[in-house]
Design a protein around this motif. Structure first.
Motif, PDB file in Angstrom:
ATOM      1  N   LYS A 311      77.081 101.232 -27.518  1.00 59.20           N
ATOM      2  CA  LYS A 311      77.178 102.408 -26.492  1.00 59.20           C
ATOM      3  C   LYS A 311      75.626 103.059 -26.277  1.00 59.20           C
ATOM      4  CE  LYS A 311      81.613 102.698 -26.215  1.00 59.20           C
ATOM      5  NZ  LYS A 311      82.313 102.799 -25.062  1.00 59.20           N
ATOM      6  N   THR A 312      74.811 103.102 -27.285  1.00 67.74           N
ATOM      7  CA  THR A 312      73.334 103.471 -26.852  1.00 67.74           C
ATOM      8  C   THR A 312      72.567 102.214 -26.443  1.00 67.74           C
ATOM      9  OG1 THR A 312      73.744 104.742 -28.882  1.00 67.74           O
ATOM     10  CG2 THR A 312      71.319 104.568 -27.704  1.00 67.74           C
ATOM     11  N   LYS A 313      72.086 102.576 -25.292  1.00 73.46           N
ATOM     12  CA  LYS A 313      71.468 101.399 -24.591  1.00 73.46           C
ATOM     13  C   LYS A 313      69.905 101.775 -24.071  1.00 73.46           C
ATOM     14  CE  LYS A 313      75.486  99.196 -22.363  1.00 73.46           C
ATOM     15  NZ  LYS A 313      76.456 100.118 -22.898  1.00 73.46           N
ATOM     16  N   ILE A 314      69.118 101.319 -24.650  1.00 69.58           N
ATOM     17  CA  ILE A 314      67.663 101.456 -24.368  1.00 69.58           C
ATOM     18  C   ILE A 314      66.849 100.209 -23.949  1.00 69.58           C
ATOM     19  CG2 ILE A 314      65.501 102.497 -25.385  1.00 69.58           C
ATOM     20  CD1 ILE A 314      67.252 104.020 -27.513  1.00 69.58           C
ATOM     21  N   ILE A 315      65.850 100.344 -23.219  1.00 66.93           N
ATOM     22  CA  ILE A 315      65.138  99.387 -22.559  1.00 66.93           C
ATOM     23  C   ILE A 315      64.948  97.964 -23.485  1.00 66.93           C
ATOM     24  CG2 ILE A 315      63.176 100.202 -22.382  1.00 66.93           C
ATOM     25  CD1 ILE A 315      62.701  98.618 -19.775  1.00 66.93           C
ATOM     26  N   HIS A 316      64.478  98.333 -24.651  1.00 69.20           N
ATOM     27  CA  HIS A 316      63.740  97.603 -25.611  1.00 69.20           C
ATOM     28  C   HIS A 316      64.876  96.895 -26.440  1.00 69.20           C
ATOM     29  CE1 HIS A 316      62.949 101.844 -27.318  1.00 69.20           C
ATOM     30  NE2 HIS A 316      63.592 101.232 -28.388  1.00 69.20           N
ATOM     31  N   TYR A 317      66.056  97.398 -26.496  1.00 64.62           N
ATOM     32  CA  TYR A 317      67.124  96.680 -27.177  1.00 64.62           C
ATOM     33  C   TYR A 317      67.307  95.371 -26.908  1.00 64.62           C
ATOM     34  CZ  TYR A 317      68.807 101.328 -29.565  1.00 64.62           C
ATOM     35  OH  TYR A 317      68.864 102.182 -30.248  1.00 64.62           O
ATOM     36  N   SER A 318      67.160  95.027 -25.481  1.00 62.18           N
ATOM     37  CA  SER A 318      67.368  93.637 -25.147  1.00 62.18           C
ATOM     38  C   SER A 318      65.916  92.845 -25.350  1.00 62.18           C
ATOM     39  CB  SER A 318      68.013  93.420 -23.958  1.00 62.18           C
ATOM     40  OG  SER A 318      67.392  94.267 -22.933  1.00 62.18           O
ATOM     41  N   SER A 319      64.984  93.394 -25.776  1.00 63.75           N
ATOM     42  CA  SER A 319      63.708  92.837 -25.521  1.00 63.75           C
ATOM     43  C   SER A 319      63.754  91.404 -26.494  1.00 63.75           C
ATOM     44  CB  SER A 319      62.510  93.641 -26.086  1.00 63.75           C
ATOM     45  OG  SER A 319      62.940  94.212 -27.587  1.00 63.75           O
ATOM     46  N   LEU A 320      64.719  91.291 -27.199  1.00 61.85           N
ATOM     47  CA  LEU A 320      64.473  90.053 -28.263  1.00 61.85           C
ATOM     48  C   LEU A 320      64.991  88.588 -27.418  1.00 61.85           C
ATOM     49  CD1 LEU A 320      64.622  88.286 -30.775  1.00 61.85           C
ATOM     50  CD2 LEU A 320      66.587  89.299 -31.307  1.00 61.85           C
ATOM     51  N   CYS A 321      65.563  88.976 -26.161  1.00 61.77           N
ATOM     52  CA  CYS A 321      65.990  88.076 -25.319  1.00 61.77           C
ATOM     53  C   CYS A 321      64.574  87.587 -24.454  1.00 61.77           C
ATOM     54  CB  CYS A 321      66.769  88.709 -23.960  1.00 61.77           C
ATOM     55  SG  CYS A 321      68.571  89.143 -24.583  1.00 61.77           S
TER      56      CYS A 321
END
Length: 577
Positions: A311-321
């Motif tokens: 639910k909480t979405k911050i830009i760096h959460y997907s930075s592992l991609c």
């Protein structure tokens, strides 16, 4: 020997030249950068290195490994922006060296060079190594853990033991950096690969035991010691917060499900566009190549889907991609170069389309912020806080258009060369030009943007901190007042404790981790404080604060409003009802 190490020396020097300059050119940004730097500063002041603190109160959200790194950096360089960001600059060097080695070992030196080029020359991947947030090291540790498992999957039981051991070590380091989400990511990747391989196991119980024990060994350095020192209450709050991040939008960070795909498409440009071809074709031949590509694809999709569900979405959460995405881009570039596949002109069109959006952003920011066109921009904005900030008169000289000019030239030549399939010119021009444009943007434009977003508040904090006063915010969350106000522990602890005890009944429905901070603010407003207190609120001006008997209105700057409370003013011992 020296000759074989030469590429690594050159790459190290190039990475340092890319990530070190201008690290301290702009203030740390609220929240995350200032949050972690303040925790490191308080570690040095308090000597408490195991329990992370904010405002000298327990901070439940993050383990301490990255903050230890920042504290060490501050020991060496002093408490400043450069020191707070220096660990990630080193992480950038380590990351580029790592992917170069992996690309060379699993494919070829050309793939390795393309991978480095794609990572260093894409927008947000290079930006993160000039920041002071946790994610670069967290991503690197998870990535290395998965790489160890991926390598072990091709080996016989005896030689793979050390790989599982080190895989657990890296997972333990990831746990110490950001918490249990590391176990979820690695576990899901292993599970998905098992499913794709029809549960053809590439480990036995000894491997699992070794991997688990090495993970526990490293993570015990904090989790175990903290449990022995303070019991389970700290972990209850820590785990509760992690659940909140997954189950609800925390701190107004709710976004639609497609948030992370969109962020990656634009933010990881141009690697995101080049890599699209890899999702439809295999591009690998040997078993070693196929195995590594499989793990990279699985890592990408696991991270993207997992954090799109949270639910909480911050830009760096997907930075592992970024790591698998830039690898896939490198694979496409090399496969196209050697004509294993034919480069599609439709991809060049997409590069031009998304690149034009980035060029437009580089061009419009100084145009709309610093010229007579600003009123047209203001007319489209309803938020009073944003309007008050944007009304500041901040000059954008002619040279702030340089990033746009560089991006325009980059697109002009690279898209043309890609269209003509002159790939050995087009790819380096595209990534190199994007790298240069962003670097110039960070130096010339971002400091001016910062003046709009948080500049007045930080300037006020830096001005009054010399008085050794308390500084707090009212009505919004920030960490700037602690870091730039050089906050010290509460002076009159007896007064604060008495106030806290007498008002605890007012916080019956409040999460326990929020109570100390709320009580502290209430004490500053109503308690018998031992030194002056200053407050910062956001525009529009709150009439209740203007009428507050203990507050004096000092003025407004940009979107921030300032108040003061002195010691022993009338009503200083009043209590909230």
């Amino acid at each position: 020997m020296i000759q074989s190490l030469k590429p690594y020396f050159i790459l190290t020097a190039a990475a340092l030249a890319l990530y070190l300059p201008f690290l301290g050119a702009v203030h740390l940004f609220d929240w995350d950068e200032i949050n972690f730097a303040e925790s490191a500063r308080e570690m040095l002041l308090s000597g408490e290195y195991f329990q992370v603190q904010i405002n000298f109160m327990p901070f439940w959200e993050k383990p301490p490994l990255f903050i230890w790194m920042q504290a060490l950096s501050m020991k060496i360089f002093g408490v400043n922006e450069f020191a707070a960001r220096f660990p990630n600059a080193l992480c950038g060097v380590l990351t580029l060296l790592t992917i170069y080695r992996l690309g060379k070992d699993h494919y070829s030196e050309k793939v390795a060079m393309y991978w480095v080029l794609a990572y260093a020359g894409s927008m947000t991947p290079q930006l993160y190594f000039k920041s002071g947030i946790i994610d670069p090291f967290f991503n690197l540790f998870i990535f290395l853990s998965i790489v160890m498992v991926a390598k072990a999957a091709l080996l016989d039981p005896k030689p793979r033991k050390w790989l599982y051991f080190f895989g657990g070590i890296f997972l333990g380091l990831a746990l110490l950096t950001k918490g249990p989400v590391a176990v979820i990511v690695v576990g899901l990747c292993i599970l998905v690969v098992l499913i794709l391989r029809s549960f053809h196991f590439f480990f036995d119980w000894k491997d699992v035991l070794l991997f688990s024990l090495s993970t526990l060994l490293i993570s015990f350095a904090w989790y175990g010691v903290e449990f022995l020192r303070h019991g389970f209450w700290f972990f209850e709050e820590f785990i509760r917060y992690q659940k909140e991040l997954a189950s609800q939008s925390v701190a107004s960070h709710g976004q639609p499900w497609y948030y992370h795909p969109l962020v990656l498409l634009v933010g990881a440009f141009p690697a995101s566009i080049i890599a699209l071809r890899a999702f439809g074709e295999n591009l690998t031949w040997t078993q070693k190549e196929k195995n590594f590509r499989l793990w990279m694809a699985v890592l990408f999709w696991v991270v993207l889907i997992l954090f799109s569900m949270v639910k909480t979405k911050i830009i760096h959460y997907s930075s592992l991609c970024y790591l698998p995405l830039t690898f896939l881009a490198a694979l496409v570039m090399e496969s196209s170069r050697i004509k294993r596949i034919q480069y599609r002109r439709s991809n060049a069109f997409l590069v031009g389309t998304v690149g034009t959006l980035i060029f437009a952003a580089f061009f419009l920011i100084p145009l709309l912020m610093g010229t007579s066109l600003k009123p047209s921009l203001l007319a489209t904005i309803d938020d009073p806080f944003a309007l008050a900030n944007l009304r500041q008169d901040i000059i954008f000289p002619w040279f702030t258009y340089l990033p746009a000019a560089i991006m325009f030239i980059t697109l002009l030549f690279s898209v043309r060369w890609l269209w003509m399939r002159e790939l050995e010119k087009g790819f380096p021009m595209l990534f190199g030009g994007t790298l240069l444009a962003l670097q110039v943007f960070l130096v010339l434009v971002v400091p001016r943007i910062e003046l709009f977003t948080q500049g007045p508040a930080i300037a006020f904090i830096e001005k009054v901190q010399a008085e050794e006063a308390y500084i707090e915010t009212l009505g919004y969350k920030s960490y700037a007042q602690y870091y730039y106000g050089k906050t010290m522990p509460i002076g009159d602890t007896a007064s604060f404790k008495h106030f806290s005890d007498s008002t605890r009944h007012l916080y019956a429905g409040t999460a326990s981790r929020e109570i100390p901070n709320q009580q502290f603010k209430a004490w500053l407003l109503h308690g018998d404080i031992d030194k002056p207190a200053y407050f910062i609120a956001k525009y529009p001006i709150d009439e209740n604060l203007i009428a507050h008997p203990n507050l004096e209105f000092l003025g407004q700057e940009g979107g921030f409003v300032f108040y003061r409370r002195k010691i022993n003013e009338p009503g200083s011992s009043s209590r909230p009802e």
